[in-house]
Design an enzyme around this catalytic site. Structure first.
Site, PDB file in Angstrom:
ATOM      1  N   GLU A   9      53.178  30.910  17.735  1.00 43.44           N
ATOM      2  CA  GLU A   9      53.211  29.709  18.588  1.00 43.44           C
ATOM      3  C   GLU A   9      52.481  28.540  17.929  1.00 43.44           C
ATOM      4  OE1 GLU A   9      55.305  29.730  20.886  1.00 43.44           O
ATOM      5  OE2 GLU A   9      55.561  31.899  20.873  1.00 43.44           O
ATOM      6  N   GLN A  53      59.203  23.445  21.986  1.00 45.28           N
ATOM      7  CA  GLN A  53      60.374  24.216  22.408  1.00 45.28           C
ATOM      8  C   GLN A  53      60.960  23.694  23.714  1.00 45.28           C
ATOM      9  OE1 GLN A  53      58.300  28.217  21.778  1.00 45.28           O
ATOM     10  NE2 GLN A  53      60.413  28.686  21.271  1.00 45.28           N
ATOM     11  N   LEU A  92      62.280  32.297  21.456  1.00 45.35           N
ATOM     12  CA  LEU A  92      63.181  31.830  22.513  1.00 45.35           C
ATOM     13  C   LEU A  92      64.090  30.707  22.009  1.00 45.35           C
ATOM     14  CD1 LEU A  92      60.834  31.929  25.648  1.00 45.35           C
ATOM     15  CD2 LEU A  92      62.644  33.540  24.996  1.00 45.35           C
ATOM     16  N   HIS A 105      54.702  26.740  15.644  1.00 43.03           N
ATOM     17  CA  HIS A 105      55.632  25.814  16.317  1.00 43.03           C
ATOM     18  C   HIS A 105      55.035  24.405  16.393  1.00 43.03           C
ATOM     19  CE1 HIS A 105      59.142  27.965  17.731  1.00 43.03           C
ATOM     20  NE2 HIS A 105      58.414  28.937  18.242  1.00 43.03           N
ATOM     21  N   GLY A 128      55.832  34.111  24.556  1.00 42.56           N
ATOM     22  CA  GLY A 128      55.165  32.891  24.118  1.00 42.56           C
ATOM     23  C   GLY A 128      56.120  31.716  24.150  1.00 42.56           C
TER      24      GLY A 128
HETATM   25 NI    NI Z   1      59.028  30.823  18.823  1.00 42.84          NI
END
Ligand code: NI
Length: 175
Positions: free
Chosen positions: A140, A54, A98, A143, A49
């Site tokens: 996600e 990000q 990530l 985020h 994801g």
């Molecule tokens: Ni994440």
């Protein structure tokens, strides 16, 4: 179709990872290119994801692919996602991110969620997510509201991880 480009993934701590993102006003060619780039970047990392902030894009969009390693790819693009229902039953998964490389910690979330969203054609969907899909979709979506999975951990653990990431960023900057 325009060529896909790998985008740079921001590493925690970064102020952009702590902000609430804006809704996507229109699903246009620019958003489609962003979504393709995000999928390419996610597969390259590799991860399951990736959310707009990000890669430094403060928009409500994320991509996921939770297909089994041996199965065909199952890329999904979710724009302006919203939870419309969540189960009372909870599930705990080891999560990673990530933007927080090589850290995995258990996080408890609703086992099932229903989410409404627009796809890359601007078409509205409402899907139910379970198992790894439910975890990834909720991770996600967080985020997009400036929430990281480490925000669910103890203050001490979070501080430890943040220090580790600061060190990692310094090392990478030296390379
Ligand atoms: Ni994440």
């Amino acid at each position: 179709m325009p060529r896909m480009t790998l985008r740079k993934i921001l590493i925690h701590p970064d102020p952009r990872l702590k902000k609430v993102c804006e809704r996507v006003a229109e699903v246009d060619a620019e958003i489609r290119k962003l979504a393709d780039d995000m999928l390419e970047t996610m597969y390259d990392a590799p991860g399951v994801g990736l959310a707009g902030p990000q890669v430094g894009v403060m928009k409500r969009i994320f991509v996921i692919d939770c297909a089994d390693k041996d199965a065909a790819p199952d890329p999904m693009i979710l724009i302006n996602p919203e939870i419309t229902w969540e189960s009372e039953e909870l599930n705990t998964y080891e999560e990673g991110c990530l933007s927080i490389p090589e850290i995995y910690e258990p996080v408890t979330r609703p086992e099932l969620v229903r989410m409404s969203y627009l796809d890359a054609d601007g078409k509205k969907h409402e899907d139910e997510f379970d198992a790894l899909y439910a975890t990834a979709a909720q991770h996600e979506l967080d985020h997009l509201d400036g929430v990281l999975f480490i925000d669910y951990l103890s203050k001490m653990k979070r501080a430890m991880i943040t220090n580790k990431m600061k060190k990692l960023k310094k090392e990478r900057a030296r390379d």
